[in-house]
Design a protein around this motif. Structure first.
Motif, PDB file in Angstrom:
ATOM      1  N   LEU A  10       0.845  -1.189   0.017  1.00  0.00           N
ATOM      2  CA  LEU A  10       0.027  -0.019   0.074  1.00  0.00           C
ATOM      3  C   LEU A  10       0.842   1.245  -0.140  1.00  0.00           C
ATOM      4  CD1 LEU A  10      -2.897  -1.165   2.503  1.00  0.00           C
ATOM      5  CD2 LEU A  10      -3.122  -0.940   0.049  1.00  0.00           C
ATOM      6  N   GLU A  11       1.806   1.333   0.930  1.00  0.00           N
ATOM      7  CA  GLU A  11       2.759   2.342   0.621  1.00  0.00           C
ATOM      8  C   GLU A  11       3.441   2.601  -0.626  1.00  0.00           C
ATOM      9  OE1 GLU A  11       4.115   2.056   5.384  1.00  0.00           O
ATOM     10  OE2 GLU A  11       5.511   1.090   3.930  1.00  0.00           O
ATOM     11  N   GLU A  12       3.880   1.498  -1.086  1.00  0.00           N
ATOM     12  CA  GLU A  12       4.466   1.596  -2.593  1.00  0.00           C
ATOM     13  C   GLU A  12       3.491   2.138  -3.567  1.00  0.00           C
ATOM     14  OE1 GLU A  12       7.717   1.059  -5.311  1.00  0.00           O
ATOM     15  OE2 GLU A  12       7.568   1.081  -3.133  1.00  0.00           O
ATOM     16  N   VAL A  13       2.243   1.943  -3.354  1.00  0.00           N
ATOM     17  CA  VAL A  13       1.309   2.453  -4.318  1.00  0.00           C
ATOM     18  C   VAL A  13       1.253   4.034  -4.255  1.00  0.00           C
ATOM     19  CG1 VAL A  13      -1.114   2.537  -4.900  1.00  0.00           C
ATOM     20  CG2 VAL A  13      -0.312   0.383  -4.528  1.00  0.00           C
TER      21      VAL A  13
ATOM     22  N   HIS B  28      -1.407   2.549 -10.292  1.00  0.00           N
ATOM     23  CA  HIS B  28      -0.050   1.725  -9.574  1.00  0.00           C
ATOM     24  C   HIS B  28      -0.695   0.528  -8.560  1.00  0.00           C
ATOM     25  CE1 HIS B  28       2.768   4.512 -10.980  1.00  0.00           C
ATOM     26  NE2 HIS B  28       2.007   5.583 -10.630  1.00  0.00           N
ATOM     27  N   PHE B  29      -1.819   0.725  -8.157  1.00  0.00           N
ATOM     28  CA  PHE B  29      -2.421  -0.430  -7.471  1.00  0.00           C
ATOM     29  C   PHE B  29      -2.459  -1.553  -8.289  1.00  0.00           C
ATOM     30  CE2 PHE B  29      -5.641  -2.944  -5.215  1.00  0.00           C
ATOM     31  CZ  PHE B  29      -5.504  -2.770  -3.980  1.00  0.00           C
TER      32      PHE B  29
ATOM     33  N   ALA C 214      -3.177  -6.866 -10.038  1.00  0.00           N
ATOM     34  CA  ALA C 214      -4.750  -6.768  -9.937  1.00  0.00           C
ATOM     35  C   ALA C 214      -5.067  -6.261 -11.246  1.00  0.00           C
ATOM     36  CB  ALA C 214      -5.292  -6.406  -8.676  1.00  0.00           C
ATOM     37  N   GLN C 215      -6.257  -6.971 -11.524  1.00  0.00           N
ATOM     38  CA  GLN C 215      -7.258  -6.423 -12.703  1.00  0.00           C
ATOM     39  C   GLN C 215      -8.354  -5.435 -11.964  1.00  0.00           C
ATOM     40  OE1 GLN C 215      -9.058  -9.295 -15.102  1.00  0.00           O
ATOM     41  NE2 GLN C 215     -10.254  -7.824 -16.284  1.00  0.00           N
TER      42      GLN C 215
END
Length: 233
Positions: free
Chosen positions: A122-125, A222-223, A229-230
């Motif tokens: 989540l931080e990376e997103v 980015h998520f 994920a799609q």
């Protein structure tokens, strides 16, 4: 493993209503997992990502200290703000207009079963999203969230994180300050961390207002990449 994530943009929505809706989605996934196990089924579990702004509200996590809220009930009312004690991890934080809040309600069995990895993802997103605006966001050791100027006297948080997970199903999530009224943070000790300030994307860019929809679009891209994920609306 189902890596399809249904994105729901809820617009500006009351915190308690959104929390109750999260709980419904969360419980529906947990119930399906329990049924799969009991009846030896392999029904696919869904994933959701709720994107929302809230009216002014302060929320306290399970490990929070009420002393970190610096307002009385009357003062909360004067500021047109609400307060809730909730079931996520972490301490106190603020949500309000101009802040982009994301609630991933994921079955991590569809991705990976590691909560620390989930938080780092989540931080990376957020980090990748902010880099598109020329910022240099980073993690602060021992302090969940996304920060600027880590390790200097000018360290400031731009995104808070707090999650809950049960049976590898997640809820709650992240709150990214984009055009937030930072004055509301003066009424709390954000995340229980003293001596560090909070910032917002528009402040960092020196503009009056950033296009929130544009930030959301970049964040969702980015998520999708980070979680492999799609996404579907």
């Amino acid at each position: 493993m189902n890596k399809l994530v249904e994105v729901q943009d809820l617009g500006l929505k009351d915190y308690k209503e959104t929390w109750e809706y999260q709980e419904q989605l969360f419980q529906s996934i947990v119930d399906l997992k329990i049924r799969n196990r009991r009846e030896e089924l392999s029904l696919e579990t869904p994933n959701y990502l709720l994107m929302v702004e809230h009216p002014h509200v302060y929320t306290m996590g399970k490990s929070g200290d009420l002393e970190h809220l610096l307002l009385t009930e009357d003062q909360l009312e004067e500021k047109n703000a609400k307060y809730y004690k909730i079931n996520r991890g972490g301490d106190i934080t603020y949500h309000g207009p101009g802040q982009l809040v994301g609630y991933p309600i994921l079955d991590l069995d569809n991705f990976f079963t590691d909560i620390h990895k989930y938080l780092r993802f989540l931080e990376e997103v957020i980090i990748l999203t902010l880099k598109e605006y020329g910022l240099k966001p980073d993690r602060s050791p021992g302090e969940t969230g996304v920060w600027l100027d880590v390790g200097t006297p000018f360290a400031r948080k731009i995104c808070a994180l707090g999650v809950r997970a049960s049976r590898w199903v997640t809820m709650h999530g992240f709150a990214l300050n984009i055009n937030a009224d930072l004055g509301y943070f003066d009424n709390i000790i954000p995340c229980g961390i003293r001596g560090k300030s909070v910032t917002s994307l528009n402040v960092e860019l020196g503009v009056r207002k950033v296009d929130l929809a544009e930030v959301e679009k970049k964040l969702l891209q980015h998520f999708s990449t980070v979680f492999e994920a799609q996404l579907k609306a």
